[in-house]
Write a protein that holds these residues in place. Structure first.
Motif, short mmCIF file in Angstrom:
data_model
loop_
_atom_site.label_atom_id
_atom_site.label_comp_id
_atom_site.label_asym_id
_atom_site.label_seq_id
_atom_site.Cartn_x
_atom_site.Cartn_y
_atom_site.Cartn_z
N GLN A 406 53.33 -66.18 -52.51
CA GLN A 406 51.95 -65.71 -52.58
C GLN A 406 51.31 -65.57 -51.20
O GLN A 406 50.25 -64.97 -51.06
CB GLN A 406 51.12 -66.67 -53.44
CG GLN A 406 51.65 -66.69 -54.86
CD GLN A 406 50.93 -67.67 -55.76
OE1 GLN A 406 50.11 -68.43 -55.31
NE2 GLN A 406 51.25 -67.61 -57.04
N GLY B 13 62.05 -60.47 -61.24
CA GLY B 13 61.71 -61.75 -61.87
C GLY B 13 62.51 -62.05 -63.13
O GLY B 13 62.02 -62.72 -64.03
N ALA B 49 56.00 -66.65 -59.22
CA ALA B 49 55.18 -65.45 -59.32
C ALA B 49 54.43 -65.25 -58.02
O ALA B 49 53.77 -66.16 -57.53
CB ALA B 49 54.20 -65.59 -60.48
N ASN B 53 51.88 -61.21 -59.47
CA ASN B 53 52.78 -61.58 -60.57
C ASN B 53 54.18 -60.99 -60.44
O ASN B 53 54.95 -60.97 -61.39
CB ASN B 53 52.19 -61.19 -61.93
CG ASN B 53 51.27 -62.29 -62.44
OD1 ASN B 53 51.23 -63.37 -61.86
ND2 ASN B 53 50.54 -62.01 -63.50
N GLU B 54 54.49 -60.46 -59.26
CA GLU B 54 55.85 -59.96 -59.06
C GLU B 54 56.78 -61.15 -58.83
O GLU B 54 56.33 -62.22 -58.40
CB GLU B 54 55.89 -58.97 -57.88
CG GLU B 54 55.84 -59.59 -56.49
CD GLU B 54 54.44 -60.01 -56.04
OE1 GLU B 54 53.56 -60.15 -56.89
OE2 GLU B 54 54.28 -60.20 -54.83
N GLY B 55 58.06 -60.97 -59.10
CA GLY B 55 59.00 -62.06 -58.89
C GLY B 55 59.21 -62.33 -57.41
O GLY B 55 59.19 -61.40 -56.60
N LYS B 188 56.70 -53.14 -60.82
CA LYS B 188 55.76 -53.86 -59.94
C LYS B 188 54.38 -53.23 -60.02
O LYS B 188 53.37 -53.95 -60.02
CB LYS B 188 56.28 -53.84 -58.50
CG LYS B 188 57.57 -54.60 -58.37
CD LYS B 188 57.75 -55.21 -57.01
CE LYS B 188 59.00 -56.05 -57.02
NZ LYS B 188 59.00 -57.12 -56.07
N LYS B 191 52.75 -54.37 -63.22
CA LYS B 191 52.31 -55.77 -63.15
C LYS B 191 51.03 -55.90 -62.32
O LYS B 191 50.12 -56.63 -62.70
CB LYS B 191 53.41 -56.63 -62.51
CG LYS B 191 54.52 -56.98 -63.47
CD LYS B 191 55.45 -57.97 -62.82
CE LYS B 191 56.48 -58.47 -63.83
NZ LYS B 191 57.40 -59.43 -63.24
#
Lengths: 408, 200
Positions: A406, B13, B49, B53-55, B188, B191
């Motif tokens: 992140q 993911g 995540a 929220n991408e892997g 992607k 998401k």
């Protein structure tokens, strides 16, 4: 070139290794009070607890001094530094000459001002010898008193509880670990310890110990006498600075050093628990008497002594403690007294069994407390150390799913 | 020297790498056997995540110098000279979590490991599938990855290939070639859009 290192703890050992890495020929002498092979000081709490045997403490091979061609001068302390004469004076009056000197003398347990300290079964918690003596005193002991509610006190209390003793902890301040954590985390830690039988009394000091030969009771400043058969004093440490000539080397709480670990005197360096340098989170000089700090500072001091100029940006408090079902991680300035000018973001708490607190100043992370699920703590440490502006809202960083991805 | 190279922009993911990793570090070595084992084997690669929220596959970088090695209180972490792999000695580890505080990527976990001492929690992380590599196999996560997120190659090769991909994608001469497969890019985008709509 003759290097002399005062202290054979991890700062001194790391410095010697760094010097040897760059210079195969330089003479190195190490002066040390302890004669035991280089060992992991933090592990002595595991020995008290019984999770690790005393024999596992050494973290360097038996032939450490020989392998690195170091002349060991063990079993006595330095008592003075003759700066003009470029030599260190030892307890027996002999002297050791140096070209470059490292003061890595470490720290001694902060003493308590009480009567009856000569009684048996009263221990400090600092050296492998202390831990061996503590373990030897365990058979037959049932009631213990621990003085001090800092990290050492807590580790001592935890170890004794794991050994099945009844433990009472006496703390002078208002709540345990007040130097490390905020009141919410302090309460969570205290609740966990109480659940396993620890009695904590706050705002109490000890005035004396009584007993015949062995300690039998602790006298408190509110006039009580608490029966016990074992006492561990864990009220923190103080830098070993008695032997340092104050007029010639700048000393505050510790020996003051710059980013190259140099003291105010030419060719004299300091590192580890004795050194005072800029704290990255606090932005001012601080003594962070911590093992990983000592290892890093020692290495950098060694490089500089050997002639390779390497800067150490500053120190950082950090600690991790595992007590029963609780993992506690603290970083930097996690509990600034006056919080004006700080942004503090918290999530969780006693009811969820997970707690996260971030302390932010001018959009930079300067402190954190994590209770449980501490695996991502290193990411926060790196953010504090690198002093980078935060790109992710702090409210997202205290979420359970926070991960390195992140930040990318 | 070949190593596992991660190309996070390709990750969808699917977490197949996690299953493969846990299986590779189980006692039976098979997926079905692994599910029945006690302790249950766990993955050493962690798909989390990302911001959209991408892997994001996160694994040990085997840093040099390694901060975990410098911080280890028990002297349990060392580097294997010929492969550069940073290893944790399960019998020296005291489970103190000092390495978790040192690791800038958050890839060390603490649990009982099927290949470690019984009934004791220890620090566990990627070992570059050393026991597979000596048998001539490639790391399990790479073997199972379907999108090219995890590759087994030299860093130089990976950089060269990446450079070529990016150059082609940026090329103004023709239609260009996408740096990421169309399907992955679409997933992607969906998401990210989903997340943005949800936050509105």
């Amino acid at each position: 070139m003759k290097h002399v290192i005062i202290g054979n703890g991890i700062a001194g050992v790391s410095a010697a290794e760094a010097i040897r890495e760059l210079d195969a020929k330089a003479a190195i002498t190490m002066i040390g009070d302890e004669t035991f092979p280089p060992y992991s000081r933090p592990m002595i709490s595991s020995v008290l607890e019984g999770s690790q045997p005393h024999s596992k403490l050494p973290i360097r091979p038996k032939g450490f001094y020989n392998d690195l061609s170091i002349e060991p001068c063990l079993g006595q302390r330095a008592t003075a530094i003759d700066i003009l004469g470029h030599r260190v004076v030892l307890a027996d009056g002999s002297t050791v000459g140096y070209d470059r000197l490292l003061i890595a003398a470490g720290a001694d347990p902060r003493p308590v001002n009480a009567t009856g300290l000569e009684l048996q079964n009263i221990f400090y918690m600092r050296t492998e010898a202390h831990s061996a003596a503590q373990v030897a005193a365990l058979p037959g002991a049932t009631k213990a008193v621990v003085l001090g509610g800092g990290l050492v006190g807590f580790k001592a209390a935890y170890g004794l509880l794991r050994r099945g003793l009844q433990v009472t902890m006496l703390i002078t301040s208002g709540y345990p670990l007040s130097m490390q954590v905020d009141p919410v985390a302090g309460q969570m830690i205290m609740d966990e310890m109480s659940r396993y039988g620890l009695t904590v009394e706050v705002g109490v000091s000890v005035t004396g110990f009584t007993g015949s030969g062995k300690v039998a009771a602790v006298e408190t400043d509110d006039g009580r006498s608490l029966p016990c058969d074992l006492v561990i004093i864990g009220k923190g440490v103080l830098p070993c600075r008695d032997f340092i000539p104050r007029g010639q080397i700048a000393v505050d709480l510790g020996v003051v050093v710059n980013e190259f670990m140099q003291t105010s005197a030419a060719n004299i360096y300091a590192a580890g628990d004795v050194a005072e340098l800029i704290d990255l989170a606090r932005g001012r000089r601080w003594v962070n008497a911590l093992w990983p700090e000592a290892a890093s500072q020692g290495r950098v001091a060694g490089y500089n002594m050997a002639g390779r100029q390497v800067a150490y940006p500053g120190s950082l408090s950090r600690n991790v403690m595992r007590v029963f079902e609780l993992d506690v991680l603290t970083l930097g300035d996690a509990n600034p007294g006056d919080t004006s000018g700080y942004e503090i973001v918290q999530s969780g708490g006693p009811t969820s069994n997970i707690y996260r607190r971030l302390v932010i100043k001018e959009n930079r992370l300067i402190g954190a407390v994590f209770i449980n699920e501490i695996e991502q703590g290193g990411i926060l440490r790196a953010l504090i150390e690198n002093q980078v502006p935060l790109r992710l809202p702090a409210t997202k960083m205290v979420r359970r799913g926070f991960n390195f991805g992140q930040l990318v | 020297m070949n190593q596992v190279v991660v190309h996070p922009e390709r990750c969808v993911g699917c977490m197949q790498c996690m299953l493969a990793c846990a299986t590779a570090h189980s006692q039976s070595g098979t997926l079905f056997g692994a599910t029945l084992e006690q302790p249950l084997p766990k993955s050493r690669i962690h798909v989390g995540a990302g911001r959209f929220n991408e892997g994001f596959p996160n694994r040990c970088r085997h840093c040099d110098p390694a901060p975990c090695q410098a911080a280890c209180l028990a002297g349990a972490i060392n580097r294997v000279a010929n492969t550069g792999t940073v290893m944790i000695n399960p019998d020296r580890c005291i489970n103190c979590a000092s390495c978790a505080m040192a690791c800038p990527y958050g890839v060390i976990r603490f649990h009982e490991d099927p290949l470690g001492p019984p009934n004791r929690q220890i620090a566990v992380k990627c070992d570059n599938c050393s026991s597979r590599v000596v048998r001539g196999l490639i790391p399990a996560c790479v073997e199972v990855c379907k999108t090219g997120t995890l590759t087994w190659e030299t860093v130089d090769d990976a950089m060269r290939r990446k450079n070529r991909e990016v150059s082609r994608a940026m090329s103004s001469g023709g239609p260009g070639q996408p740096a990421v497969p169309d399907g992955v890019a679409l997933l992607k985008t969906i998401k990210q859009a989903e997340l943005e709509i949800g936050e509105r």
